[in-house]
Write a protein that holds these residues in place. Structure first.
Motif, short mmCIF file in Angstrom:
data_model
loop_
_atom_site.label_atom_id
_atom_site.label_comp_id
_atom_site.label_asym_id
_atom_site.label_seq_id
_atom_site.Cartn_x
_atom_site.Cartn_y
_atom_site.Cartn_z
N THR A 71 0.85 -1.19 0.00
CA THR A 71 0.00 0.00 0.00
C THR A 71 0.88 1.23 0.00
O THR A 71 1.74 1.39 0.89
N VAL A 72 0.69 2.09 -0.99
CA VAL A 72 1.50 3.30 -1.11
C VAL A 72 0.62 4.51 -0.90
O VAL A 72 -0.41 4.68 -1.57
N ALA A 73 1.00 5.36 0.05
CA ALA A 73 0.27 6.61 0.30
C ALA A 73 0.94 7.72 -0.52
O ALA A 73 2.03 8.18 -0.16
N PRO A 74 0.33 8.16 -1.60
CA PRO A 74 0.97 9.17 -2.45
C PRO A 74 1.03 10.54 -1.78
O PRO A 74 0.15 10.92 -1.01
N LYS A 75 2.09 11.27 -2.10
CA LYS A 75 2.25 12.63 -1.60
C LYS A 75 1.54 13.60 -2.54
O LYS A 75 1.24 13.29 -3.68
N GLN A 129 2.79 13.49 -9.31
CA GLN A 129 1.91 13.59 -10.48
C GLN A 129 1.64 12.23 -11.11
O GLN A 129 0.61 12.03 -11.74
N GLU A 130 2.58 11.32 -10.95
CA GLU A 130 2.44 9.98 -11.54
C GLU A 130 3.16 8.99 -10.65
O GLU A 130 4.28 9.24 -10.18
N VAL A 131 2.52 7.87 -10.39
CA VAL A 131 3.09 6.84 -9.52
C VAL A 131 2.99 5.48 -10.20
O VAL A 131 1.92 5.11 -10.70
N ARG A 132 4.11 4.75 -10.22
CA ARG A 132 4.10 3.40 -10.78
C ARG A 132 4.80 2.46 -9.80
O ARG A 132 5.91 2.73 -9.36
N LEU A 133 4.15 1.37 -9.52
CA LEU A 133 4.72 0.35 -8.65
C LEU A 133 5.00 -0.88 -9.51
O LEU A 133 4.07 -1.48 -10.08
N SER A 164 7.29 13.89 -10.23
CA SER A 164 6.77 15.08 -9.57
C SER A 164 7.54 16.30 -10.05
O SER A 164 8.78 16.30 -10.06
N SER A 165 6.83 17.34 -10.47
CA SER A 165 7.46 18.58 -10.93
C SER A 165 8.55 18.32 -11.97
O SER A 165 9.68 18.81 -11.85
N HIS A 166 8.21 17.52 -12.96
CA HIS A 166 9.13 17.20 -14.06
C HIS A 166 10.39 16.47 -13.60
O HIS A 166 11.42 16.51 -14.25
N LYS A 167 10.31 15.82 -12.45
CA LYS A 167 11.43 15.04 -11.93
C LYS A 167 10.96 13.62 -11.64
O LYS A 167 9.86 13.42 -11.13
N VAL A 168 11.81 12.66 -11.98
CA VAL A 168 11.46 11.25 -11.73
C VAL A 168 12.33 10.74 -10.59
O VAL A 168 13.54 10.95 -10.56
N GLU A 169 11.68 10.08 -9.64
CA GLU A 169 12.41 9.50 -8.51
C GLU A 169 12.17 7.99 -8.47
O GLU A 169 11.08 7.51 -8.79
N HIS A 170 13.21 7.30 -8.05
CA HIS A 170 13.14 5.84 -7.89
C HIS A 170 13.23 5.57 -6.39
O HIS A 170 14.29 5.71 -5.80
N LEU A 171 12.11 5.16 -5.81
CA LEU A 171 12.03 5.03 -4.36
C LEU A 171 11.80 3.59 -3.93
O LEU A 171 11.32 2.76 -4.71
#
Length: 208
Positions: free
Chosen positions: A62-66, A70-74, A87-94
C-alpha cells in the motif's frame, strides 16, 4: 547561333558537368543509403526496445501518495519492488516501503537484472562480459545501459552503429562539427538545384 550564345552554352555544359562530377559521391551515398532506409534490413534488432522484465508482485503493498506526486508506478523486478514517482518534471526511484531513494544495484544485482531482460532474446545479447557502473558489454558486442531513475534499458550493437553511420552519410553529416555539417547540407542542396536548372536549360535550348 551567335558566338556569344555558343560560348554561354559551352560554359553551361562545362558547369553542368563539373557540378555533376562533384555530386557523384553524394548522389551515390544518397541512393545506396536511401535503399537501405526503404528496405530497413536488421532494423528490428538494431533498435529493439530492451525492457526490464517485470514480475507479479509477491506481496500486497500500500503506497500513500504525496501531494506533489503527479504519476506513480509500482513495479516488481527480479530485484524486488520499485516505486517510480514523477513530480514537478522530476522522476524519482524510491523504495515502496520507506519511500526513500532506492540505492543503485550492485554489480551482481545489475547482472541479474540484465540476464533476466536478455532471456527473451539470448541470441542477440549473449553473456555479460564487462560491467562498468550501470553499463555492460556483452559477448555479442552489444552495449547495454540502465537508467536507474526511470528503470529503463537502452542497447546499442554494431548493427545500430552501422545504421546510424548510414544516416550520417545520407544527411551529409561527414564531420564531427554540427555547423560544418549544416553547411555541407545546404551546399549539396544548392548544387542539386543548380544541376537541375542547368539540365533543363540545356534541354530547352533551341538547336540551330
Amino acid at each position: 547561333m551567335t558566338n556569344k550564345n555558343k560560348n554561354i552554352e559551352m560554359k553551361s555544359r562545362k558547369l553542368h558537368k563539373l557540378i555533376g562530377l562533384t555530386l557523384v559521391l553524394p548522389m551515390l551515398g544518397w541512393t545506396l543509403t536511401g535503399l537501405v532506409f526503404f528496405i530497413k534490413p536488421g532494423y528490428q534488432e538494431a533498435y529493439e526496445q530492451l525492457s526490464v522484465k517485470r514480475h507479479p508482485l509477491s506481496q500486497v503493498l500500500t503506497v500513500a501518495p504525496k501531494k506533489n506526486w503527479q504519476e506513480v508506478r509500482l513495479v516488481n523486478t527480479i530485484l524486488g519492488a520499485h516505486l517510480l514517482v514523477k513530480s514537478s518534471h522530476k522522476v524519482e526511484h524510491l523504495d515502496p516501503v520507506s519511500q526513500l531513494a532506492k540505492p543503485a544495484p550492485t554489480n551482481l544485482q545489475f547482472k541479474a537484472l540484465l540476464n533476466d531482460a536478455f532471456s527473451d532474446n539470448k541470441a542477440r545479447y549473449g553473456d555479460i562480459e564487462h560491467v562498468n557502473g550501470l553499463s555492460a558489454q556483452t559477448s555479442t558486442g552489444v552495449e547495454v545501459t540502465l537508467d536507474w531513475q526511470t528503470l529503463k534499458l537502452s542497447q546499442t550493437g554494431q548493427d545500430t552503429k552501422l545504421i546510424n553511420l548510414l544516416y550520417q552519410v545520407h544527411y551529409l553529416q561527414w564531420t564531427p562539427f554540427k555547423g560544418i555539417n549544416q553547411l555541407l547540407g545546404v551546399i549539396g542542396l544548392l548544387l542539386l538545384i543548380s544541376l537541375t536548372v542547368l539540365g533543363v536549360r540545356l534541354y530547352m535550348k533551341p538547336r540551330s
